[in-house]
Scaffold this motif. Structure first.
Motif, PDB file in Angstrom:
ATOM      1  N   ALA A   2       0.828  -1.209   0.000  1.00 30.95           N
ATOM      2  CA  ALA A   2       0.000   0.000   0.000  1.00 30.95           C
ATOM      3  C   ALA A   2       0.867   1.265   0.000  1.00 30.95           C
ATOM      4  O   ALA A   2       0.579   2.219  -0.724  1.00 30.95           O
ATOM      5  N   THR A   3       1.943   1.236   0.779  1.00 30.66           N
ATOM      6  CA  THR A   3       2.808   2.416   0.827  1.00 30.66           C
ATOM      7  C   THR A   3       3.487   2.656  -0.518  1.00 30.66           C
ATOM      8  O   THR A   3       3.625   3.792  -0.958  1.00 30.66           O
ATOM      9  N   GLN A   4       3.892   1.577  -1.190  1.00 33.30           N
ATOM     10  CA  GLN A   4       4.520   1.727  -2.507  1.00 33.30           C
ATOM     11  C   GLN A   4       3.535   2.296  -3.524  1.00 33.30           C
ATOM     12  O   GLN A   4       3.894   3.161  -4.324  1.00 33.30           O
ATOM     13  N   ALA A   8       4.060   6.011  -5.148  1.00 40.80           N
ATOM     14  CA  ALA A   8       4.181   6.093  -6.609  1.00 40.80           C
ATOM     15  C   ALA A   8       3.153   7.070  -7.179  1.00 40.80           C
ATOM     16  O   ALA A   8       3.463   7.860  -8.084  1.00 40.80           O
ATOM     17  N   ALA A   9       1.935   7.052  -6.641  1.00 37.40           N
ATOM     18  CA  ALA A   9       0.895   7.974  -7.108  1.00 37.40           C
ATOM     19  C   ALA A   9       1.251   9.418  -6.770  1.00 37.40           C
ATOM     20  O   ALA A   9       1.082  10.324  -7.590  1.00 37.40           O
ATOM     21  N   ARG A  90      -1.436  12.425   1.626  1.00 40.65           N
ATOM     22  CA  ARG A  90      -2.300  11.396   2.183  1.00 40.65           C
ATOM     23  C   ARG A  90      -3.009  10.705   1.038  1.00 40.65           C
ATOM     24  O   ARG A  90      -3.396  11.353   0.065  1.00 40.65           O
ATOM     25  N   CYS A  91      -3.164   9.404   1.129  1.00 42.41           N
ATOM     26  CA  CYS A  91      -3.986   8.700   0.151  1.00 42.41           C
ATOM     27  C   CYS A  91      -4.500   7.404   0.751  1.00 42.41           C
ATOM     28  O   CYS A  91      -3.977   6.916   1.747  1.00 42.41           O
ATOM     29  N   ASP A  92      -5.547   6.892   0.150  1.00 42.69           N
ATOM     30  CA  ASP A  92      -6.141   5.628   0.575  1.00 42.69           C
ATOM     31  C   ASP A  92      -5.879   4.597  -0.512  1.00 42.69           C
ATOM     32  O   ASP A  92      -6.031   4.889  -1.700  1.00 42.69           O
ATOM     33  N   ALA A  98      -5.991  -0.221  -5.786  1.00 40.82           N
ATOM     34  CA  ALA A  98      -6.453   1.039  -6.375  1.00 40.82           C
ATOM     35  C   ALA A  98      -6.189   2.194  -5.407  1.00 40.82           C
ATOM     36  O   ALA A  98      -6.300   2.037  -4.191  1.00 40.82           O
ATOM     37  N   ILE A  99      -5.844   3.355  -5.979  1.00 40.71           N
ATOM     38  CA  ILE A  99      -5.535   4.538  -5.184  1.00 40.71           C
ATOM     39  C   ILE A  99      -6.754   5.453  -5.152  1.00 40.71           C
ATOM     40  O   ILE A  99      -7.346   5.749  -6.191  1.00 40.71           O
ATOM     41  N   TYR A 100      -7.105   5.914  -3.960  1.00 45.68           N
ATOM     42  CA  TYR A 100      -8.227   6.841  -3.795  1.00 45.68           C
ATOM     43  C   TYR A 100      -7.782   8.058  -3.001  1.00 45.68           C
ATOM     44  O   TYR A 100      -6.912   7.964  -2.140  1.00 45.68           O
TER      45      TYR A 100
END
Length: 108
Positions: A2-4, A8-9, A90-92, A98-100
């Motif tokens: 998840a951190t990667q 990356a995003a 911050r991201c989910d 998938a990135i949200y």
């Protein structure tokens, strides 16, 4: 994982000319070199996503005509000044990768 995905995003958005890095570069007349510096927190959430928080540099302090290490490299600004963490992100990340909700904000 998840951190990667999240870093990356965020890195992609810092390089994108329509993102905050591009806007800062346009305003300052510089080609900023934004980058992710660290991940400070990764928290599982009740909806199955993982919230990732961290710090990034816009690179704006590096572009002062003195190269990537600041004034004189050993002088007033010195090494590392270009990498000041002036942004937070911050991201989910969903279970499927998938990135949200990618959010990049200036730190004061």
């Amino acid at each position: 994982v998840a951190t990667q995905q999240c870093t990356a995003a965020v890195q992609s958005r810092l390089y994108n000319r329509t993102s905050i890095g591009g806007i800062l570069g346009a305003v300052l007349g510089a080609n900023t070199q934004g980058r992710v510096l660290s991940v400070t927190q990764a928290t599982p959430r009740s909806n199955g996503t993982v919230r990732v928080r961290g710090l990034a540099s816009s690179g704006r302090y590096a572009m002062n005509g003195y190269g990537p290490y600041g004034v004189g490299a050993y002088g007033a600004a010195g090494y590392g000044y270009a990498n000041q963490a002036d942004l937070s992100f911050r991201c989910d990340v969903g279970m499927n990768g998938a990135i949200y909700n990618v959010s990049i904000n200036r730190r004061y």
